[in-house]
Motif scaffolding. Sequence first.
Motif, short mmCIF file in Angstrom:
data_model
loop_
_atom_site.label_atom_id
_atom_site.label_comp_id
_atom_site.label_asym_id
_atom_site.label_seq_id
_atom_site.Cartn_x
_atom_site.Cartn_y
_atom_site.Cartn_z
N PRO A 418 6.40 -7.53 -47.76
CA PRO A 418 7.69 -8.11 -47.37
C PRO A 418 8.52 -8.64 -48.55
O PRO A 418 9.74 -8.52 -48.56
CB PRO A 418 7.32 -9.24 -46.41
N ARG A 419 7.82 -9.19 -49.55
CA ARG A 419 8.58 -9.76 -50.66
C ARG A 419 9.39 -8.67 -51.38
O ARG A 419 10.55 -8.86 -51.73
CB ARG A 419 7.63 -10.45 -51.63
N ALA A 420 8.75 -7.52 -51.55
CA ALA A 420 9.44 -6.42 -52.21
C ALA A 420 10.61 -5.93 -51.37
O ALA A 420 11.67 -5.57 -51.90
CB ALA A 420 8.46 -5.27 -52.47
N LEU A 421 10.43 -5.94 -50.05
CA LEU A 421 11.52 -5.48 -49.17
C LEU A 421 12.74 -6.40 -49.31
O LEU A 421 13.89 -5.92 -49.35
CB LEU A 421 11.06 -5.47 -47.70
N GLN A 521 17.60 -1.72 -42.94
CA GLN A 521 16.67 -1.93 -44.05
C GLN A 521 15.37 -2.52 -43.47
O GLN A 521 15.43 -3.40 -42.59
CB GLN A 521 17.25 -2.95 -45.04
N PRO A 522 14.23 -2.10 -43.99
CA PRO A 522 12.99 -2.68 -43.49
C PRO A 522 12.97 -4.21 -43.54
O PRO A 522 12.43 -4.85 -42.64
CB PRO A 522 11.93 -2.08 -44.42
N LEU A 525 14.71 -5.56 -40.44
CA LEU A 525 13.96 -5.20 -39.23
C LEU A 525 12.69 -6.03 -39.12
O LEU A 525 12.34 -6.53 -38.06
CB LEU A 525 13.65 -3.70 -39.24
N VAL A 526 12.02 -6.23 -40.27
CA VAL A 526 10.80 -7.05 -40.26
C VAL A 526 11.14 -8.51 -39.97
O VAL A 526 10.46 -9.18 -39.20
CB VAL A 526 10.05 -6.92 -41.60
N ALA A 527 12.23 -8.99 -40.56
CA ALA A 527 12.62 -10.38 -40.33
C ALA A 527 12.83 -10.64 -38.84
O ALA A 527 12.62 -11.74 -38.35
CB ALA A 527 13.90 -10.71 -41.10
#
Length: 731
Positions: A418-421, A521-522, A525-527
């Motif tokens: 996640p950090r990279a995203l 963006q991933p 979407l992840v957030a």
Amino acid sequence: MKFPHFAKTPVFLMATALAGSGVLAQAAAPADLKFASAAESKAEYERVVVPFFAKHCNDCHNQKELEGDLDLAVLEFDMKASTSGARWATLVDLLTKGEMPPKKRTRPMPESVAAVIRWANAEAKRANRHFTRREAYANGNKVPHESLFNPKDIPPFAADPQIRRISPEIYAAFVAEMKAKSRLGQPFSPSGRTTFKDMGTPKVDEPVTAQLLQNALSIVESRTAHKLEGDKVVGNLTKEFSALFHPVTPPSEPQIEAAIVHQFNQILRRTPTDAEKTRFVALMKKNIADAGQTVGVRYTLATVLMLPEAIFRMEVGSGTPDAKGRIRLAPREIAFALAFALTDKRPDAALLTAAAAGELDTDAGVAKQVQRLLDDPKTEKTRVLRFFREYFGYDKATDVFKEANGGGSAVDHPGHEPRALVEDTDRLVQLILEQDKDVLKELLTTTKSFVAYKTAADSKKKIAEAKAKFEADRQKDPAKFKDKLFKPQQKLIYESYGLTDFPDVQPVELPADQRAGILTQPSWLVANSTTFDNHAIHRGKWIRERLLGNVVPDIPITVDAQLPIAPEKTLRTRMAVTQEAYCWKCHQLMNDLAYPFEQFDHFGRYRAAEIVQDLEATALNVDGKGKPKGPVMKGAPLDISGLIAHVGDKSLEGPIKNPIDYMKKLAGSKRVEQVFVRHAFRFWVARNEAPGDAASLQATHKAYSESGGSMKALITALLTSESFLYRIAAK
Ligand code: HEC
Ligand code: HEC
């Protein structure tokens, strides 16, 4: 080093200085429960509300304490008044829920609470205000969009003087600049109940004050650290400070004054007034007499760091009101406001010089400074990126716990990072800001993406090396490597974006039929996902509030907000529970806006089907003894159709086929652009927009749209707007 016998001094000084600033003027004034006039309401207010506040509230909400930025003495009883309506709504809400006074305090009698609420409701009726939680600070969308963007009907400007606490980031930058030797605790936490972190009502209570004080002392200690060699003061300290520590000759009055002036310039970026000089010189002399030279000197210097100016942002205005009753912020207030609008640092020399030279007295002068700061590559515009992070909220991807390869199911994604995203999306935002053209449209539709841009090259190299070694080892001993496949140690972050390798060149173009902008963006979407699934409700809510500018009523506490657990069903099928009429009146505002994003899995990967459990196959999946061997999964067809409705803008409403068309439609909408401007307003003016801000909002939107979507133009217009630069003087 401890300073016990002075423990109250700076707090006391801080309080008196605040009280003396004249900023927090007294307002409150002088009987059934339908009021025919303001006077009637006021009489009842004085009979019931004032004594209630005095008994239960005032010791935390007064000129000095200002908990939640609220001084009850200046809260106008008249709810027709510009901003008091929202404040009263919050107050009634907290009273109703029993949250104020705080739980640790003696409970007020229910009758007296009821009497206050009765008065408030009657006054609200008289003022034609409606109390709902929506009117609280956290929600600016309550003001109808049309009333803000109607050029033919612009309500008069209204904005109260504002005093805000500095943000945690500003404090951190300040501390860094002070180069304290020891690590200092962060006294502030961001306020929670609001859209943007640096808005609303962050508190400066006792623990905060205690931490500030401790830090102030550490900073002063570092800056005055020295050794005595004979009668010489040796150390990396300025001559003004060095003179204060002479072991034989105590500092003279001019020496003390020089040190105070130096300290004011360092900490507050200004010279002290004559009155301040006198006060601080006397204080240092007294402290030296009471506590000895070293302690007395240091404590007095630390006091300067505890002045309200060092902790609060004053945006109250000065001078005489103009024809519209407006007073402009003082030049120095403008200099600080501009610096803090764009950066976390205090104003640079050029800005202070411009303020002193009267250049900030005109909007053109202010615009010139804003442009200078925006164009200066050396000025790091930390606040601009922060706006986009807080607006889109994609940085919350790191808060969502995922079992990336826990359950062994078909949706596992060991490459999830996640950090990279978040870093990738940050970089994308920056790229779009560098181009500064059609910024919002680009943010919503770009097919460009960064892909692990910080680590891609390195990962790629390491994987190649490891693979070469693996192949070489295999050549040497083919038998040992017979059935082994090469497995890289690196996280294959590119899989989040649907790629098959780390890209050589960044940004990459993602397939135009798969991705369009930040919401695909991933990171975003992840957030807006959970540990195991997409969070369609949060996604829909985000779009409803932040792009369409509508209000979603809060979830009632009586609702058991859980979807049925049914691994054989798609998310959309499980969400059918929210279609019951009672639920649907709210959920129709969210769910349909989010379904197009079912195109992606909860790691943000584009998918062709949703993986669900195959119940029949699972039942058959048993070993020789009939023991279940675990779930068997299958792909279920996706339904990504959505609907835009209930917006109040027919040009936007209608069915949506897929996320790409969806984003293009939103990006082409004038309303969406205006809602974006409303959010920028909240972030930069640090309060919700009110009808009286219509002129500023329209000017800002006009500047943005006429400049071809330039964020620089938007910011410049906002920071030169009436709402940013003016206040209505207290009567
Ligand atoms: C012991 C101190 C204390 C007392 C007594 C107290 N409050 Fe508060 N109040 C706070 C603090 C701290 C906050 C800020 C944190 C928060 O919002 O929870 C706050 C926040 C508020 C807010 C929210 C301000 C905003 O706009 O967000 C309102 C309204 C409020 N108080 C009203 C009252 C009323 C009315 C009473 C008396 C019935 C009262 N308070 C008594 C400490 C106190
Ligand atoms: C008054 C409006 C309203 C009503 C009525 C309502 N909801 Fe909601 N619901 C919301 C809001 C707003 C959210 C998003 C809350 C948040 O931001 O986390 C939500 C979230 C949810 C969630 C997701 C919770 C989570 O965070 O994972 C579920 C599930 C849910 N509602 C189910 C229901 C069901 C079932 C009903 C009817 C029995 C219902 N809701 C009635 C407003 C409402």
